[in-house]
Every structure is written in structure tokens, then in C-alpha cells.
Design an enzyme around this catalytic site. Structure first.
Site, PDB file in Angstrom:
ATOM      1  N   ASP A  66       1.179  -1.091   0.106  1.00 34.89           N
ATOM      2  CA  ASP A  66      -0.035  -0.248   0.114  1.00 34.89           C
ATOM      3  C   ASP A  66       1.116   1.013  -0.100  1.00 34.89           C
ATOM      4  OD1 ASP A  66       0.643  -0.465   2.952  1.00 34.89           O
ATOM      5  OD2 ASP A  66      -0.785  -0.714   3.800  1.00 34.89           O
ATOM      6  N   ASP A 135      -8.086  -2.762  13.463  1.00 39.04           N
ATOM      7  CA  ASP A 135      -8.994  -2.337  13.275  1.00 39.04           C
ATOM      8  C   ASP A 135      -9.476  -3.765  12.937  1.00 39.04           C
ATOM      9  OD1 ASP A 135      -7.594  -1.445  11.459  1.00 39.04           O
ATOM     10  OD2 ASP A 135      -9.472   0.141  10.937  1.00 39.04           O
ATOM     11  N   HIS A 137      -7.804  -4.467   9.900  1.00 36.96           N
ATOM     12  CA  HIS A 137      -6.924  -4.251   8.677  1.00 36.96           C
ATOM     13  C   HIS A 137      -5.990  -4.542   8.167  1.00 36.96           C
ATOM     14  CE1 HIS A 137      -5.045  -0.364   9.405  1.00 36.96           C
ATOM     15  NE2 HIS A 137      -4.143  -0.800   8.393  1.00 36.96           N
ATOM     16  N   GLU A 142      -9.696  -1.279   5.202  1.00 33.76           N
ATOM     17  CA  GLU A 142     -10.257  -1.239   6.494  1.00 33.76           C
ATOM     18  C   GLU A 142     -11.590  -1.731   5.795  1.00 33.76           C
ATOM     19  OE1 GLU A 142      -9.096   0.439   8.803  1.00 33.76           O
ATOM     20  OE2 GLU A 142      -8.488   2.748   8.209  1.00 33.76           O
TER      21      GLU A 142
END
Ligand code: GLP
Length: 259
Positions: A66, A135, A137, A142
Site C-alpha cells: 500500500d 481494527d 485491517h 479497512e
């Protein structure tokens, strides 16, 4: 999926380096790299093996997961710069074969399609390293990311921006948007290796490993992969219901069975 509970981050680094070394010793290795603090101990071990044991990256291609939108590769916190600093500048990989999505491209959608095509052109990633966000990810997928998504722009959650603010002067400087390999892109790598350490990751690890396969926890796609290995320390494993079984499996692992 194999869950390996390790006594220390250094043990995780050695196991991950073993997996990467086996791939690097093949003819045209394609390695998937991740940023964040979790992979650093593995990168340190790979650099040590390169310097002291002659482990070569000369024939390897590398793909990052990413990149932040708007940060040029020259920005110190762009993931392109981070991976150079943490790994690729210290080994003999050809810099032209270290790939990352360009977060400054005029046409971000076209850039994402180009990136997926570049991965396909080399026959896919042989081993993909993954960290995990608090979270759940992976990459920058996400919660509620499509389980079949390809590389594309995403909006970061405020939680992820806060988590990553430590790399910037303030949370306001953390970009709001990113380009990330999709969950479908990541899932097409031959072997997925997730690393997590520390209590702060325990909940996300439990959701990924033992919760439902669900877009709510993007890392749960590991459950849907034929070859996924999760390396965690005791703290990151502290909420796993089947921890005793994972420890028993490791203690009784046959010599012929690698990771
Ligand atoms: C970022 C990266 C992820 C990484 C996550 C966790 O959001 N895009 O690839 O897994 O941070 O980072 P850390 O390992 O520092 O906790």
C-alpha cells in the site's frame, strides 16, 4: 491456517526470515512486503542473513501492499521510502524491481489497475507479509472492504489515522486516502504470513483467526486461504480460545512439516 505462538518478537523474526529465505533461494522469487512496525524484526533478520550468510535478493522482485495518496516516494513517511530505509537499501535487490503503488498518480484508478497487472505479469506474489491494524485491517483494507477487492483507493478510518500519527508531526498530517492492494489481490499470493505482537493487537488477532470470515475484520480472509501462517507473541495471542491447541501443534510439529 497455522497459528504459531512464539516466546518473543525475535523468534517471530527468525521464523518469518526462514519462510522468506526459502522463497529467495528459488529462481525468480516474488516477495510481498509490508510496512508498519510488526515486520521490522523479520527485516532485521533478513538483513543480517544477507550480510553474514550471503542470502541474496539479486533475482527477487518485491511488491508493497500500500501507499499514502499524495505522498511522493521522496517523502520520508511514504511507504516507498519506509521500505527502502527498513529493508531494500540494505540488501542486494535491484531498486527497479521494488514496486509500490504511486500515490501521486494523476489517475489513481488507472494506477491501481497498472499495479495489479504488474503483479499478475510476474505470476503473482510467492509470499506476502502482513501486519494487522487494531481494527483488523490488512494492507489498508479497512473494515467492510470487499473480500474480492483489487488494488484501489481507500479512505482511512480515523482510528487508523490516529494509530499512524506517531510517524508524522500530528494526526492532521496523516493522509486521509491511500492506495492498497485489495483483499482479493492479497488472497492471490501463494502464502500469507501475518505477524502481530503486543496486547494492543490481541482483539484484532482473535477476530481474524477465530471470528467469522467477514468484511468487518478484513484479516479474517486468512481463513479463506489455502496457505496462511499467523505468527504471534504471547500478548497478541492472549485472547485466542484455541491457544492451547496451537501450542500443542507447534510442540508436536513433525520435522518434515515446514511453515
Ligand atoms: C498500517 C499499514 C499496515 C500495518 C498496520 C499495522 O496501517 N498499512 O500494513 O499492518 O499499519 O502497523 P504496526 O505493525 O506498526 O502496528
Amino acid at each position: 491456517m497455522e497459528v504459531v505462538i512464539c516466546p518473543s518478537a525475535e523468534d517471530i523474526g527468525r521464523h518469518v526470515a526462514d519462510v522468506y529465505e526459502a522463497v529467495l533461494r528459488t529462481e525468480a522469487p516474488v516477495i510481498g512486503l509490508a510496512t508498519g512496525s510488526s515486520p521490522l524484526v523479520a527485516y532485521a533478520e533478513l538483513i543480517r542473513r544477507h550480510r553474514e550468510e550471503g542470502l541474496s535478493f539479486a533475482h527477487a522482485s518485491a511488491f508493497l501492499l500500500d501507499e499514502y495518496v499524495g505522498l511522493p516516494a521522496t517523502h520520508p513517511e511514504s511507504y516507498a521510502a519506509v521500505i527502502r530505509r527498513e529493508l531494500t537499501d540494505h540488501v542486494d535487490i535491484d531498486p527497479a524491481r521494488v514496486h509500490s503503488p504511486d500515490g501521486t498518480a494523476d489517475d489513481l484508478a488507472a494506477e491501481c489497475a497498472r499495479y495489479d497487472a504488474a503483479i499478475d505479469a510476474v505470476g503473482g506474489v510467492h509470499v506476502q507479509l502482513l501486519g494487522i491494524g487494531t481494527d483488523g485491517h490488512v494492507g489498508f483494507n479497512e473494515p467492510m472492504s470487499s473480500l474480492s477487492s483489487r488494488t484501489r483507493p481507500k479512505t482511512l478510518t480515523q482510528q487508523t489515522r490516529k494509530d499512524n500519527a506517531r510517524f508524522f508531526d500530528s494526526v492532521d498530517e496523516v493522509p486521509t486516502h491511500v492506495l492498497t492492494q485489495g483483499l482479493g489481490t492479497i488472497r492471490s499470493a501463494h502464502h500469507l504470513v501475518l505477524v502481530a505482537t503486543g496486547e494492543a493487537k490481541a482483539e484484532a488477532v482473535a477476530a481474524a483467526v477465530e471470528g467469522p470470515l467477514s468484511a468487518r475484520c478484513p484479516a479474517s480472509i486468512l481463513q479463506w486461504h489455502p496457505h496462511a501462517t499467523v505468527f504471534v507473541d504471547d500478548a497478541a495471542a492472549s485472547r485466542l480460545d484455541y491457544a492451547d491447541y496451537y501450542r500443542y501443534t507447534l510442540a508436536n510439529k513433525p520435522d518434515w512439516q515446514g511453515f
